[in-house]
Design an enzyme around this catalytic site. Structure first.
Site: not given
Ligand code: GRF
Length: 210
Positions: A12, A65, A93, A109, A143, A145, A174
């Site tokens: 998280g 699902r 999803l 991503h 689709e 990502d 990120e």
């Molecule tokens: C991140 O690298 C995100 O892009 C990927 O999984 C990781 C999650 O990290 N899908 P966090 O749970 O936000 O620390």
């Protein structure tokens, strides 16, 4: 105030970055809930400590699902979100779920999409000999990502990188671009034109990080 629901599966840290920036910069927004599909998701503790409602919709308790997606949607909708932010949410999803939140669901991503959708992005970037990598925040479409790109970060790939060192460099970026994308969304600064996201006053949708 825009209402934001964040979905996580584990650590998280992206959720944490969004929560912190929202508070520090006094966005016209509130993180109204953090939801996880795994009871042991570490990020739930941070959310609880910050007075944010949490809930777990454990995918293992559903036989299909579609049943999981329906339960998750019900839990999300109880919080009446303007935006759903997938932050390290590691479940695919279904189309019905994705269409329900069309134009109001973002994902991050850890690759420069459309390169390397799916899993093991850093390993695949290293194996391909990429000289740069990065991360992408995009609107979610059925689709996996794919979907209109809000912002991308670009980081160098170093010759001696391992998956872990590259992942750490990308993750730091990120934590900068995901809060930025969410802030733009809550401020109403994003427009999707022909599948391309434009910032209304032309802010740079690219972060180059050394
Ligand atoms: C991140 O690298 C995100 O892009 C990927 O999984 C990781 C999650 O990290 N899908 P966090 O749970 O936000 O620390």
């Amino acid at each position: 105030m825009k209402r934001i629901v964040i979905l996580i599966s584990g650590r998280g840290s992206n959720m944490e970055a969004i929560v912190r920036r929202c508070a520090q910069e006094r966005w016209p927004a509130q993180i109204v809930a953090v939801l996880a599909n795994r009871p042991q998701a570490a990020g739930l503790a941070f959310a609880r400590e910050h007075g944010i409602a949490t809930a777990v919709v454990d995918h293992q308790r559903f036989s299909t699902r579609a049943a999981f997606d329906a339960a998750l949607a019900e839990t999300i909708d109880a919080h009446r979100p303007d935006l759903v932010a997938l932050a390290g949410f590691m479940r695919i999803l279904g189309d019905t779920f994705v269409r329900r939140y069309a134009g109001r669901m973002l994902n991050i991503h850890p690759s420069l999409l459309p390169a390397f959708p799916g899993l093991h992005t850093h390993r695949r970037a290293l194996e391909a000999g990429c000289k740069v990598s990065g991360a992408t925040v995009h609107f979610v479409t059925p689709e996996l990502d794919h979907g209109p790109i809000v912002i991308q970060s670009v980081v160098p790939v170093q010759p001696d990188d391992s998956e872990d060192t590259l992942a750490a460099r990308v993750l730091a970026s990120e934590h900068r671009i995901y809060p930025q994308a969410v802030q733009w969304f809550v401020q109403g600064q994003l427009r999707i034109e022909d599948g391309v996201v434009r910032h209304v006053v032309g802010a740079s949708q690219l972060l180059l990080q050394p």
